[in-house]
Design a protein around this motif. Structure first.
Motif, short mmCIF file in Angstrom:
data_model
loop_
_atom_site.label_atom_id
_atom_site.label_comp_id
_atom_site.label_asym_id
_atom_site.label_seq_id
_atom_site.Cartn_x
_atom_site.Cartn_y
_atom_site.Cartn_z
N LEU A 50 -2.67 16.65 24.08
CA LEU A 50 -1.69 17.00 25.10
C LEU A 50 -1.38 15.80 25.99
O LEU A 50 -0.21 15.53 26.34
CB LEU A 50 -2.22 18.16 25.94
N LEU A 51 -2.41 15.07 26.37
CA LEU A 51 -2.18 13.87 27.20
C LEU A 51 -1.36 12.82 26.44
O LEU A 51 -0.51 12.14 27.02
CB LEU A 51 -3.53 13.28 27.63
N THR A 107 8.59 15.31 21.12
CA THR A 107 7.43 15.14 22.01
C THR A 107 7.20 16.36 22.88
O THR A 107 6.05 16.75 23.15
CB THR A 107 7.62 13.90 22.89
N PHE A 108 8.28 16.99 23.31
CA PHE A 108 8.11 18.18 24.15
C PHE A 108 7.58 19.36 23.33
O PHE A 108 6.79 20.16 23.84
CB PHE A 108 9.42 18.53 24.85
N VAL A 109 8.01 19.48 22.10
CA VAL A 109 7.45 20.55 21.26
C VAL A 109 5.98 20.28 20.99
O VAL A 109 5.15 21.20 21.00
CB VAL A 109 8.24 20.65 19.94
N LEU A 110 5.65 18.99 20.76
CA LEU A 110 4.24 18.65 20.58
C LEU A 110 3.44 19.00 21.82
O LEU A 110 2.34 19.58 21.74
CB LEU A 110 4.13 17.15 20.28
N CYS A 111 4.00 18.72 22.97
CA CYS A 111 3.34 19.02 24.24
C CYS A 111 3.16 20.54 24.43
O CYS A 111 2.06 21.03 24.73
CB CYS A 111 4.15 18.43 25.38
N ILE A 112 4.25 21.28 24.24
CA ILE A 112 4.18 22.74 24.41
C ILE A 112 3.26 23.36 23.36
O ILE A 112 2.55 24.35 23.63
CB ILE A 112 5.59 23.36 24.33
N THR A 151 5.35 21.72 15.61
CA THR A 151 6.03 20.42 15.73
C THR A 151 6.89 20.14 14.51
O THR A 151 8.00 19.58 14.62
CB THR A 151 5.00 19.31 15.93
N PHE A 152 6.42 20.52 13.34
CA PHE A 152 7.18 20.26 12.11
C PHE A 152 8.53 20.98 12.12
O PHE A 152 9.54 20.45 11.64
CB PHE A 152 6.36 20.71 10.89
N GLY A 206 16.67 25.08 22.64
CA GLY A 206 16.31 26.49 22.49
C GLY A 206 14.92 26.68 21.89
O GLY A 206 14.16 27.58 22.31
N TYR A 207 14.60 25.83 20.94
CA TYR A 207 13.26 25.94 20.32
C TYR A 207 12.18 25.59 21.34
O TYR A 207 11.14 26.25 21.40
CB TYR A 207 13.20 25.01 19.12
#
Length: 814
Positions: free
Chosen positions: A590-591, A623-628, A668-669, A714-715
């Motif tokens: 997350l970091l 990156t935001f999807v990875l974060c979320i 993420t994919f 949206g995702y």
């Protein structure tokens, strides 16, 4: 004077004819002239006599042949000119009339004259059918060039069409677009002015008024014309008039002077010495025939003895008027007798004018043209010897035929006629200037040659004195010129020279004076404040050089550094209970994703390019999807951990570390797949936006596919909402350090930021759209890192006594 061949001459020695009221019961009186003598016209007649005597004394031109002449005064009137024309064509002059049959000397071979166009037209209509050549020295009406109507007419002075064109170009040269016009009510004035007005119209010159008058008009009409000149707003007045007519108008204007007027004159009056006495016309400019030198003529004009004068009624009248005495017996007690001491060289009159000759040379050239035509008819050259037979009887039509062919040079001046009987048009530009003595004198200030190419005919070589002795060119316009940046709008009901100047509308310019229209700048250009130049529009984008860009970049780098520092703290204390209890692997991931989120905002700053446009949106989305995904994984772990503490629960084996990693990778994919499709089908690209602001260009990244952009957002929103819901469900789970509660707060901030982002993004113009997007990225990233990691770092760094397994297992709230 009698001779072998006679040349007729007709001059306006007087300007008026004695008017008689006919009663139709008695024979009318013979026509006779009245008024003062015109000494300039007298000089013309004397120049004709001089030229004939010079030819009679020549051994090269008409050797052995004596030319004679008959010179008549037309009184500048049509009736007298017609009578003279009949008299010359019929040979009825009492001096030469010898009986019923006309002798050789009874008819003239050609006629020189008349000075005016109207009398010349009348004469030509009379003598034309008899094929008697007429060579005028001063009739300039362009109508006389019509060979269908005037087949036997020639002239040694250019016709008015050339002069009218020259006058129009002169007016245009000095930027006078608003003028007045006056003319003689005669063929000369009407036709000349018509030609001038036509030429002036082509040059874009407007005429405020055009008035006609004649010397015999009632004084009331002359007064009306003078009043029109006084009331007019036009400073420049063009006068196409005979000197006798214009003299009457100037006398009227002298009685009640008008505001200063710049007079532009035609040849008929502007070089007439008699007109120079009118000081109100100081500064007048106009075109005159070129000055010339005629050897011996001045001495001939001044060689007048009282005896010779007494033999001629015309010379007698001239002499008595000039010296204020009477030849012969005195008729009145107050008149003195001429005593023979009178000296003609002391006279100040046009007859004794000491300047070079102008129109006089036209008379001189006309005599020589006729002499050459007679010479070519009666003379033959054999073995370099010229033999002329004075007994040869010739007809005037033979002289007419030869006159069309003459081409010679006399005293350095070429003489020839074109198909219309006109010579080559050459003029001098003359200016009325005050001399040191205070009198007005003619000064040649330029030249005009109609034979030169267009645009090169006109040349000014001396300073011009203008009205009221000014050295500044006077202005004569209906409306001042419209400067660049404006356009002309015609005033309703007025000529095209009267207009208003309207500023160009927004986005348009005019870069020329008096522009009729404004034209838009090219798409990527914008007018300056004066709207006379198009400058490239400034290109606007969120730059590192501006304050807003620097602040956002600083927060972006600061956020990334904060994430790295937090990761370092966690790594340093990776074995501590609080780090291990919160799934250290997902925490580090997350970091890492938060670091990328902070850094991806830097791609939104700077000049948009193809790679930066594609990178900024895809990097942001992934990156935001990875974060979320990491946050969602942590939320699920918290839920599963609580479920695992219940009796009989075995859920943790289904959501261990491998499954957590798989969850993050899978979520993420999907985003990577969305971004890939977006980039393949319709990727973002740099765009110069010209619609938001008219005066500047917004350089931005076009989305390419709006659907792709909102699919990415949206995702992210879908995952965030899902994570928020799970966090809300887990917020009251018993835990001394409630991870779900912190995630709830972070997701609350995240969702709030991105919900407000949508209207702000849509409504923000230009570079502020990018700033809003960067702000949303930074705000949501700071919300995540502060809500999730700040409490843990606080305990690790400042409350190490709470970083124990015992404390974490304590059910009481800390």
């Amino acid at each position: 004077m009698d001779g072998d061949y006679i040349i007729g001459g007709v001059f306006s020695i007087h300007h008026y004819i004695h008017t008689v009221k006919h009663n139709y019961t008695t024979m009318p009186e013979p026509l006779r002239c009245t008024g003062s003598i015109d000494t300039r016209e007298l000089r013309f007649s004397r120049a004709m006599i001089f030229a004939i005597e010079e030819i009679n004394n020549s051994t090269k031109l008409l050797p052995g042949i004596r030319l004679g002449y008959q010179i008549h005064d037309s009184c500048a009137s049509v009736p007298m000119a017609v009578q003279v024309a009949f008299q010359l064509s019929n040979g009825l002059d009492p001096v030469f009339y010898t009986g019923d049959n006309c002798s050789q000397s009874d008819t003239v071979m050609a006629i020189i004259g008349e000075s005016g166009s109207t009398p010349s037209i009348s004469m030509s209509r009379v003598i034309g059918p008899f094929n008697i050549p007429q060579v005028s020295h001063f009739a300039t009406c362009a109508c006389l060039s019509n060979k269908q109507e005037y087949p036997s007419f020639f002239r040694t002075i250019p016709n008015d069409q050339f002069q009218a064109d020259a006058l129009a170009k002169l007016v245009k040269h000095f930027s006078w677009t608003w003028i007045g016009a006056v003319r003689s009510d005669s063929e000369y004035g009407n036709n000349g002015m018509a030609s001038f007005l036509d030429a002036a119209h082509k040059e874009g010159i407007c005429v405020e008024y055009s008035e006609s008058f004649y010397r015999t008009d009632p004084r009331s009409k002359i007064q009306r014309v003078a009043d029109v000149i006084r009331r007019s707003t036009a400073t420049v007045v063009v006068a196409f008039a005979a000197s006798g007519d214009l003299m009457i108008l100037f006398e009227e204007l002298t009685q009640k002077p008008s505001p200063p007027r710049q007079w532009i004159g035609s040849e008929a009056w502007v070089t007439d010495p008699n007109m120079l006495r009118f000081t109100l016309c100081t500064g007048t400019i106009g075109f005159g025939i070129q000055q010339s030198v005629i050897p011996g003529l001045r001495d001939f004009l001044l060689d007048l003895s009282p005896t010779e004068v007494a033999q001629s009624p015309v010379l007698t009248e001239f002499w008595e008027h000039a010296f204020k005495c009477r030849l012969g017996k005195s008729a009145a007690t107050d008149e003195r007798l001429c005593d023979g001491t009178e000296d003609i060289t002391t006279l100040q009159s046009p007859y004794t004018n000491k300047q070079k000759f102008r129109i006089t040379n036209m008379v001189y050239k006309a005599v020589y043209a006729i002499a050459h035509a007679v010479h070519n008819t009666v003379c033959q050259k054999t073995n370099s010897t010229i033999h002329c037979d004075k007994l040869t009887r010739i007809e005037s039509k033979q002289v007419l035929a030869q006159l069309k062919k003459v081409n010679f040079s006399q005293n350095g001046y070429d003489v020839s006629f074109d198909a219309n009987g006109d010579p080559v048009a050459r003029y001098e530009l003359v200016n009325w200037q005050k001399s040191k003595s205070g009198s007005i004198e003619l000064v040649t200030v330029g030249l005009y040659d109609a034979s030169l190419p267009v645009g090169q005919e006109f040349h000014i070589n001396k300073n011009i004195t203008w009205v009221e002795d000014s050295t500044q060119v006077p202005s004569s316009v209906c409306s001042d010129s419209c400067p660049p940046g404006t356009r002309k709008v015609l005033q309703k009901g007025k000529p095209i020279c009267c207009y208003d100047c309207i500023p160009c509308p927004e986005g348009e310019i005019s870069n020329a004076t008096d522009s009729p229209d404004c034209f838009p700048c090219p798409k990527e250009f914008w007018p300056n404040a004066e709207r006379n130049i198009c400058f490239p529009k400034p290109v606007e984008f969120l730059s590192y050089n501006e304050v807003l860009g620097i602040i956002l970049a600083a927060f972006s780098v600061g956020g990334a550094c904060l994430a790295v520092i937090t990761a370092a703290v966690f790594f340093r204390h990776r074995t501590s209970p609080i780090v291990r209890a919160n799934n250290s692997e997902l925490s580090f991931l997350l970091l890492f994703s938060l670091t990328l989120c902070f850094l991806c905002s830097l791609t939104f700053i700077g000049t948009p390019s193809e790679w930066s446009c594609m990178l900024r949106h895809t990097a942001f989305g992934i990156t935001f999807v990875l974060c979320i995904s990491c946050v969602l994984g942590k939320t699920i772990v918290v839920l599963m951990a609580f479920k695992a503490t219940l009796p009989g629960s075995n859920v943790m084996k289904w959501f261990g570390p491998p499954q957590q990693r798989m969850t993050v990778v899978s979520f993420t994919f999907i985003q990577v797949l969305i971004c890939t499709i977006w980039l393949v089908l319709r990727p973002p690209f740099p765009l110069k936006n010209l619609t938001i602001y008219k005066e500047r260009i917004i350089l931005e990244c076009a989305l390419g596919s709006v659907v792709g952009f909102w699919a990415v957002l949206g995702y992210i929103g879908l995952l965030a909402v899902f994570c928020f819901v799970l966090a809300v469900l887990a917020r009251k789970l018993p835990d001394n350090f409630n991870e779900a509660k912190l995630i709830t707060f972070s997701m609350l901030i995240f969702c709030a930021v991105w919900i407000t982002f949508i209207p702000a993004y849509v409504s923000s113009p230009g570079k502020f759209t990018v700033a809003v997007e960067i702000f949303a990225i930074l705000a949501s990233s700071f919300g995540l890192i502060l809500c999730i990691f700040a409490p843990k770092c606080f305990i690790i760094l400042f409350k190490p006594e709470k970083n124990t397994k015992k404390h974490l297992m304590n059910k009481n709230q800390y």
